[in-house]
Design a protein around this motif. Structure first.
Motif, mmCIF file in Angstrom:
data_model
loop_
_atom_site.group_PDB
_atom_site.id
_atom_site.type_symbol
_atom_site.label_atom_id
_atom_site.label_comp_id
_atom_site.label_asym_id
_atom_site.label_seq_id
_atom_site.Cartn_x
_atom_site.Cartn_y
_atom_site.Cartn_z
ATOM 1 N N ALA A 1 19.599 -33.887 -21.340
ATOM 2 C CA ALA A 1 18.687 -33.164 -22.232
ATOM 3 C C ALA A 1 19.294 -33.014 -23.624
ATOM 4 C CB ALA A 1 18.353 -31.797 -21.650
ATOM 5 N N THR A 2 20.580 -32.764 -23.675
ATOM 6 C CA THR A 2 21.258 -32.599 -24.965
ATOM 7 C C THR A 2 21.350 -33.932 -25.698
ATOM 8 O OG1 THR A 2 22.472 -30.706 -24.097
ATOM 9 C CG2 THR A 2 23.369 -31.762 -26.085
ATOM 10 N N HIS B 1 31.723 -36.244 -27.813
ATOM 11 C CA HIS B 1 32.088 -35.816 -26.464
ATOM 12 C C HIS B 1 31.130 -34.700 -26.035
ATOM 13 C CE1 HIS B 1 34.448 -34.655 -23.019
ATOM 14 N NE2 HIS B 1 34.634 -33.447 -23.513
ATOM 15 N N PHE B 2 30.487 -34.875 -24.889
ATOM 16 C CA PHE B 2 29.592 -33.872 -24.327
ATOM 17 C C PHE B 2 30.341 -33.166 -23.205
ATOM 18 C CE2 PHE B 2 26.898 -37.160 -26.064
ATOM 19 C CZ PHE B 2 25.832 -36.475 -26.629
ATOM 20 N N ALA B 3 30.457 -31.848 -23.288
ATOM 21 C CA ALA B 3 31.113 -31.060 -22.245
ATOM 22 C C ALA B 3 30.161 -29.942 -21.829
ATOM 23 C CB ALA B 3 32.418 -30.471 -22.774
ATOM 24 N N ASP C 1 35.415 -37.859 -32.206
ATOM 25 C CA ASP C 1 35.269 -37.287 -33.540
ATOM 26 C C ASP C 1 34.683 -35.882 -33.499
ATOM 27 O OD1 ASP C 1 35.604 -37.908 -36.410
ATOM 28 O OD2 ASP C 1 33.459 -37.476 -36.448
ATOM 29 N N THR C 2 33.918 -35.593 -32.467
ATOM 30 C CA THR C 2 33.211 -34.321 -32.397
ATOM 31 C C THR C 2 32.933 -33.973 -30.936
ATOM 32 O OG1 THR C 2 31.330 -33.124 -33.353
ATOM 33 C CG2 THR C 2 30.910 -35.358 -32.628
ATOM 34 N N THR C 3 32.786 -32.693 -30.666
ATOM 35 C CA THR C 3 32.525 -32.220 -29.306
ATOM 36 C C THR C 3 31.330 -31.279 -29.307
ATOM 37 O OG1 THR C 3 34.841 -32.401 -28.612
ATOM 38 C CG2 THR C 3 33.466 -30.868 -27.379
ATOM 39 N N LEU C 4 30.439 -31.486 -28.359
ATOM 40 C CA LEU C 4 29.333 -30.563 -28.107
ATOM 41 C C LEU C 4 29.626 -29.855 -26.782
ATOM 42 C CD1 LEU C 4 26.314 -32.861 -29.004
ATOM 43 C CD2 LEU C 4 27.163 -30.923 -30.331
ATOM 44 N N LEU C 5 29.920 -28.565 -26.848
ATOM 45 C CA LEU C 5 30.134 -27.753 -25.651
ATOM 46 C C LEU C 5 28.813 -27.067 -25.336
ATOM 47 C CD1 LEU C 5 31.932 -26.542 -23.430
ATOM 48 C CD2 LEU C 5 32.563 -24.738 -25.079
ATOM 49 N N ILE C 6 28.207 -27.460 -24.236
ATOM 50 C CA ILE C 6 26.877 -27.001 -23.849
ATOM 51 C C ILE C 6 27.030 -25.867 -22.835
ATOM 52 C CG2 ILE C 6 24.617 -27.748 -23.018
ATOM 53 C CD1 ILE C 6 25.886 -30.708 -23.455
ATOM 54 N N VAL C 7 26.299 -24.787 -23.031
ATOM 55 C CA VAL C 7 26.453 -23.572 -22.225
ATOM 56 C C VAL C 7 25.124 -23.248 -21.534
ATOM 57 C CG1 VAL C 7 27.178 -21.153 -22.276
ATOM 58 C CG2 VAL C 7 28.129 -22.769 -23.947
ATOM 59 N N SER D 1 18.314 -26.196 -29.910
ATOM 60 C CA SER D 1 18.751 -27.210 -28.951
ATOM 61 C C SER D 1 18.263 -26.799 -27.571
ATOM 62 C CB SER D 1 20.283 -27.295 -28.974
ATOM 63 O OG SER D 1 20.839 -26.021 -28.695
ATOM 64 N N PRO D 2 18.325 -27.706 -26.608
ATOM 65 C CA PRO D 2 17.845 -27.362 -25.270
ATOM 66 C C PRO D 2 18.629 -26.221 -24.616
ATOM 67 C CG PRO D 2 18.134 -29.731 -25.472
ATOM 68 C CD PRO D 2 18.705 -29.116 -26.707
ATOM 69 N N TYR D 3 19.923 -26.116 -24.908
ATOM 70 C CA TYR D 3 20.807 -25.093 -24.349
ATOM 71 C C TYR D 3 21.691 -24.561 -25.471
ATOM 72 C CZ TYR D 3 19.520 -27.374 -19.986
ATOM 73 O OH TYR D 3 18.818 -27.912 -18.950
ATOM 74 N N PRO D 4 22.226 -23.346 -25.316
ATOM 75 C CA PRO D 4 23.211 -22.891 -26.288
ATOM 76 C C PRO D 4 24.328 -23.935 -26.393
ATOM 77 C CG PRO D 4 22.594 -21.101 -24.813
ATOM 78 C CD PRO D 4 21.991 -22.354 -24.250
ATOM 79 N N THR D 5 24.677 -24.304 -27.615
ATOM 80 C CA THR D 5 25.636 -25.386 -27.838
ATOM 81 C C THR D 5 26.577 -25.034 -28.981
ATOM 82 O OG1 THR D 5 24.025 -27.018 -27.049
ATOM 83 C CG2 THR D 5 25.871 -27.852 -28.361
ATOM 84 N N LEU D 6 27.868 -25.169 -28.700
ATOM 85 C CA LEU D 6 28.909 -24.967 -29.700
ATOM 86 C C LEU D 6 29.405 -26.343 -30.106
ATOM 87 C CD1 LEU D 6 30.680 -22.067 -27.814
ATOM 88 C CD2 LEU D 6 29.249 -21.859 -29.855
ATOM 89 N N HIS D 7 29.363 -26.622 -31.388
ATOM 90 C CA HIS D 7 29.660 -27.954 -31.902
ATOM 91 C C HIS D 7 30.959 -27.908 -32.714
ATOM 92 C CE1 HIS D 7 28.127 -31.561 -34.492
ATOM 93 N NE2 HIS D 7 29.168 -31.870 -33.764
#
Length: 183
Positions: A10-11, A38-40, A70-76, A132-138
């Motif tokens: 979804a993200t 990176h999706f976490a 280069d970048t990380t999306l931490l999905i909560v 975004s679909p979920y709370p996300t820290l970028h």
């Protein structure tokens, strides 16, 4: 509650269809195409646990070469349903970055299904620039942002262009993208 693969799917769909597809962030396409995003997914169900996950992802990003990550999306997906609670975690995450001596190295951006600019109503379509679909820290590398901004002729115009794009798209157009929010 959906599993990690569905949350990442979804993200990723939101990133591809909205962020890149609508050109809300002209810098996202290149890093995504090179596989440097990176999706976490956080399994956390409390703010303290989310901050632990954020610290781990922050350390992981800094430890890797930008050409790899280069970048990380931490999905909560299991916590921070309320936007104000999310904002508190974002502020605490920014303090963590400073305490680790990474201010000016890493920047924290945030996205939430119920994001609302301070001066707008909840149903204002311009809020979707940060939804975004979920709370996300970028987590983003400042050096990469600086490089992208130098390559983009008028980076300061992005915000205004995004608002105009979303106004033209409208709520029905956003809904047709099928990118969330997931809740």
């Amino acid at each position: 509650m959906p599993g990690d693969d569905a949350v990442i799917g979804a993200t990723r769909r939101w990133l591809e269809r909205a962020v890149i597809g609508l050109n809300l962030c002209p810098f996202a396409k290149a890093v995504h195409a090179r596989g440097q995003v990176h999706f976490a997914v956080s399994a956390a169900d409390s703010p303290a646990s989310i901050l632990d996950d954020l610290a781990r992802e922050l350390d992981g990003l800094v430890a890797r070469d930008a050409r790899e990550r280069d970048t990380t999306l931490l999905i909560v997906p299991h916590c921070l349903e309320l936007f104000l609670d999310f904002n508190d975690v974002v502020a605490r995450g920014e303090r963590m970055i400073r305490k680790k001596g990474l201010e000016g190295v890493i920047q924290l951006a945030s996205f939430h299904p119920h994001f609302c600019f301070a001066d707008s109503s909840d149903d204002d379509v311009t809020n979707f620039s940060n939804r975004s679909p979920y709370p996300t820290l970028h987590l983003l590398r400042e050096a990469s942002i600086d490089k992208a901004v130098r390559a983009f002729p008028d980076a300061e115009a992005i915000y205004g262009a995004n608002l105009e794009t979303l106004r033209k798209l409208g709520a029905e157009g956003w809904a047709a993208l099928d990118v969330g929010p997931a809740r």
